[in-house]
Motif scaffolding. Structure first.
Motif: not given
Length: 206
Positions: A26-41
């Protein structure tokens, strides 16, 4: 292995179990969807995973779903629930360089409460559904109230007189829940003790 054989093996094992933890996907997918806002993702991904695992257990309980495959999934969620909190709050190497702002401290406290509650809820499902016949219920059938209260009592190592184990399997489940609750307690205590900022060489074989 200047840190010792046993520590090195255990450290390697704990670090690599991370790859079997579904929340990491889930974290991997989230970071790839929003790479510019890593902490929030990362935070949203974790929150989504927590929500989905609660919904999953609630739904299989609501629809009386119980079979060996579902049992494996529930046990997996119980194990990863403990592992996740232990790893990121007591073992992760990034802990010593993390800056804990007030919001992060509150999130850690919230996640601890949710982790303990999920442990209680998951065991309550196991008591009430797949392992129902291993317990004596006050009205000969399980209820949400009795199951949750019984599970909560086990977590606090107290008794709940309206439900009792009648088989070896039932007693084993109670012991397992008590052990998992003890693990959470030790994590809380270990995080409450001030940690040294500098490393010291271990002596006397300890």
């Amino acid at each position: 292995m200047k840190k010792g054989i046993l520590y090195s093996i255990f450290d390697w094992l704990i670090d690599n179990l991370c790859y079997l933890n579904l929340v990491e996907l889930f974290k991997f997918i989230g970071v790839n969807i929003s790479p510019n806002n890593r902490i929030s993702a990362l935070r949203i991904s974790v929150d989504l995973f927590i929500l989905l695992k609660w919904v999953f257990v609630a739904l299989i309980w609501q629809f009386n779903v119980k079979n060996e495959y579902i049992n494996i999934i529930v046990w997996y969620l119980i194990f990863t629930n403990i592992y996740t909190y232990f790893y990121y709050h007591s073992w992760d190497k990034n802990l010593n360089k993390a800056e804990f702002d007030f919001d992060r401290i509150k999130r850690r406290f919230l996640n601890l409460g949710l982790s303990i509650a999920f442990n209680v809820f998951s065991f309550a499902y196991l008591f009430a559904q797949p392992f129902f016949s291993n317990f004596k219920w006050v009205n000969d059938y399980s209820t949400l109230k009795d199951s949750v209260l019984f599970s909560s009592a086990n977590s606090l190592t107290t008794s709940y007189k309206f439900v009792s184990a009648t088989t070896e399997i039932g007693h084993t489940l109670i012991i397992l829940e008590t052990i998992t609750s003890f693990i959470f307690l030790t994590i809380i205590l270990s995080n409450s003790i001030p940690q040294m900022n500098t490393e010291k060489e271990e002596i006397n074989g300890n």
